[in-house]
Motif scaffolding. Structure first.
Motif, PDB file in Angstrom:
ATOM      1  N   VAL A  27      39.082  37.296  49.103  1.00  0.00           N
ATOM      2  CA  VAL A  27      38.450  38.303  48.262  1.00  0.00           C
ATOM      3  C   VAL A  27      39.439  38.894  47.267  1.00  0.00           C
ATOM      4  CG1 VAL A  27      37.276  40.537  48.274  1.00  0.00           C
ATOM      5  CG2 VAL A  27      36.742  38.850  50.029  1.00  0.00           C
ATOM      6  N   ALA A  28      40.680  39.077  47.671  1.00  0.00           N
ATOM      7  CA  ALA A  28      41.688  39.649  46.776  1.00  0.00           C
ATOM      8  C   ALA A  28      41.910  38.760  45.554  1.00  0.00           C
ATOM      9  CB  ALA A  28      43.003  39.867  47.518  1.00  0.00           C
ATOM     10  N   GLN A  29      41.761  37.437  45.710  1.00  0.00           N
ATOM     11  CA  GLN A  29      41.892  36.547  44.559  1.00  0.00           C
ATOM     12  C   GLN A  29      40.749  36.762  43.573  1.00  0.00           C
ATOM     13  OE1 GLN A  29      43.562  32.925  47.300  1.00  0.00           O
ATOM     14  NE2 GLN A  29      42.819  32.329  45.293  1.00  0.00           N
ATOM     15  N   LEU A  30      39.539  36.965  44.083  1.00  0.00           N
ATOM     16  CA  LEU A  30      38.409  37.255  43.208  1.00  0.00           C
ATOM     17  C   LEU A  30      38.598  38.600  42.503  1.00  0.00           C
ATOM     18  CD1 LEU A  30      35.446  36.044  45.444  1.00  0.00           C
ATOM     19  CD2 LEU A  30      36.196  35.032  43.292  1.00  0.00           C
ATOM     20  N   VAL A  31      39.124  39.577  43.227  1.00  0.00           N
ATOM     21  CA  VAL A  31      39.409  40.875  42.627  1.00  0.00           C
ATOM     22  C   VAL A  31      40.451  40.727  41.527  1.00  0.00           C
ATOM     23  CG1 VAL A  31      40.402  43.155  43.050  1.00  0.00           C
ATOM     24  CG2 VAL A  31      38.769  42.177  44.671  1.00  0.00           C
ATOM     25  N   ALA A  32      41.469  39.911  41.790  1.00  0.00           N
ATOM     26  CA  ALA A  32      42.515  39.693  40.792  1.00  0.00           C
ATOM     27  C   ALA A  32      41.931  39.073  39.521  1.00  0.00           C
ATOM     28  CB  ALA A  32      43.603  38.790  41.367  1.00  0.00           C
ATOM     29  N   MET A  33      40.968  38.160  39.681  1.00  0.00           N
ATOM     30  CA  MET A  33      40.346  37.544  38.512  1.00  0.00           C
ATOM     31  C   MET A  33      39.534  38.558  37.708  1.00  0.00           C
ATOM     32  SD  MET A  33      41.329  34.458  38.161  1.00  0.00           S
ATOM     33  CE  MET A  33      42.925  35.118  38.703  1.00  0.00           C
ATOM     34  N   GLU A  34      38.931  39.529  38.395  1.00  0.00           N
ATOM     35  CA  GLU A  34      38.190  40.573  37.682  1.00  0.00           C
ATOM     36  C   GLU A  34      39.120  41.414  36.807  1.00  0.00           C
ATOM     37  OE1 GLU A  34      35.841  42.988  40.238  1.00  0.00           O
ATOM     38  OE2 GLU A  34      34.815  41.311  41.195  1.00  0.00           O
ATOM     39  N   LEU A  35      40.355  41.586  37.275  1.00  0.00           N
ATOM     40  CA  LEU A  35      41.324  42.422  36.547  1.00  0.00           C
ATOM     41  C   LEU A  35      42.242  41.607  35.648  1.00  0.00           C
ATOM     42  CD1 LEU A  35      42.364  44.778  39.515  1.00  0.00           C
ATOM     43  CD2 LEU A  35      40.613  45.177  37.771  1.00  0.00           C
ATOM     44  N   TRP A  36      42.064  40.282  35.635  1.00  0.00           N
ATOM     45  CA  TRP A  36      42.964  39.412  34.880  1.00  0.00           C
ATOM     46  C   TRP A  36      42.834  39.665  33.384  1.00  0.00           C
ATOM     47  CZ3 TRP A  36      46.317  36.592  37.718  1.00  0.00           C
ATOM     48  CH2 TRP A  36      47.145  35.694  37.031  1.00  0.00           C
ATOM     49  N   ARG A  37      43.938  39.570  32.682  1.00  0.00           N
ATOM     50  CA  ARG A  37      43.921  39.801  31.230  1.00  0.00           C
ATOM     51  C   ARG A  37      44.835  38.796  30.538  1.00  0.00           C
ATOM     52  NH1 ARG A  37      45.770  45.874  30.950  1.00  0.00           N
ATOM     53  NH2 ARG A  37      44.113  45.970  32.513  1.00  0.00           N
ATOM     54  N   PRO A  38      44.539  38.490  29.275  1.00  0.00           N
ATOM     55  CA  PRO A  38      45.339  37.482  28.569  1.00  0.00           C
ATOM     56  C   PRO A  38      46.785  37.902  28.340  1.00  0.00           C
ATOM     57  CG  PRO A  38      43.781  38.544  27.087  1.00  0.00           C
ATOM     58  CD  PRO A  38      43.414  38.975  28.465  1.00  0.00           C
ATOM     59  N   GLU A  39      47.019  39.199  28.192  1.00  0.00           N
ATOM     60  CA  GLU A  39      48.378  39.700  27.981  1.00  0.00           C
ATOM     61  C   GLU A  39      48.678  40.761  29.026  1.00  0.00           C
ATOM     62  OE1 GLU A  39      48.934  41.031  24.021  1.00  0.00           O
ATOM     63  OE2 GLU A  39      48.478  39.075  23.110  1.00  0.00           O
TER      64      GLU A  39
END
Length: 243
Positions: A67-79
């Motif tokens: 689940v933490a990986q999915l959460v990380a993808m929600e917060l992921w940003r290009p920069e």
């Protein structure tokens, strides 16, 4: 005349066997459909965020945080900035902090094994492992192979299922759209039922659930996980003192 040494307690003779590993594979197999769906969803989300296939697979293999990986993808940003990195680390640490309490609940079992072995199998330790292990240990099981076998299978399936998810792209990038996010909660509920020890023992669960729901409504983010868990632990401690 020297006396013979006293036999070791049953816990001290706790084994790690191939039979136990096979049993762990069997016990954990019921959750594989949910694990596959979540891994596919993560792969799709990673593709949508611009990660390469190699980066996505390596993240699943090394980070292995569900689940933490999915959460990380929600917060992921290009920069990225240092502040954004710190924020992502704080959120994922909050989500994964439950593993500290889960591991501690089985510490008496784990303590009988070498630290190197515990360090190895705890890398593969997941919510599903904890539920299976808690039930198995409560029923008198002591073979750590159950956790090792189940954990290894989950890890392999998680990593492999990330690949088709990435290739499918955004098809299932939002698991809530299809109700996929309910698969794991349903599994957890089904596994917890056999652990029922009466109304008194269920009170900390109730406190944790209510506090977590209220916190989720009032506070953005994932603080409800920690607040709920700590509330349940405190409630359980007070109930034990009052007994």
């Amino acid at each position: 005349m020297t006396s013979s040494p006293e036999p070791l307690p049953k816990e001290a003779r706790a084994p790690v066997t191939w039979r136990g590993m096979i049993l762990g594979v069997r016990k954990i197999s019921v959750v594989l459909p949910g694990i596959i769906v979540f891994a596919v969803a993560f792969g799709a989300a990673a593709a949508a965020k611009g990660l390469s296939l190699l980066e996505t697979v390596v993240m699943s293999a090394i980070v292995y945080a569900g689940v933490a990986q999915l959460v990380a993808m929600e917060l992921w940003r290009p920069e990225w900035t240092w502040g954004a990195i710190a924020g992502l680390a704080a959120v994922t640490a909050t989500v994964n902090a439950r593993m500290v309490l889960q591991g501690a609940s089985l510490q008496l079992w784990f303590a009988r094994f070498p630290r190197a072995l515990n360090a190895l199998h705890l890398f593969f330790f997941t919510d599903a492992n904890w539920l299976v292990g808690t039930r198995y240990h409560a029923e008198g099981g002591r073979d750590l192979g159950v956790l090792i076998g189940g954990g290894l299978l989950l890890w392999v399936v998680w990593v492999l299922a990330t690949v088709p998810g990435y290739l499918l792209g955004s098809l299932v990038s939002d698991p809530r759209r299809y109700g996929i996010d309910l698969v794991m909660p349903i599994f957890f509920a089904a596994m917890i039922v056999p652990l029922w020890r009466g109304r008194r023992a269920a009170r900390p669960w109730l406190v944790a659930g209510i506090v977590a729901l209220v916190t989720a409504k009032l506070v953005d983010g994932y603080a409800f996980i920690i607040v709920g868990a700590l509330s349940g632990a405190v409630a359980g401690a007070f109930l034990d003192d009052a007994a």
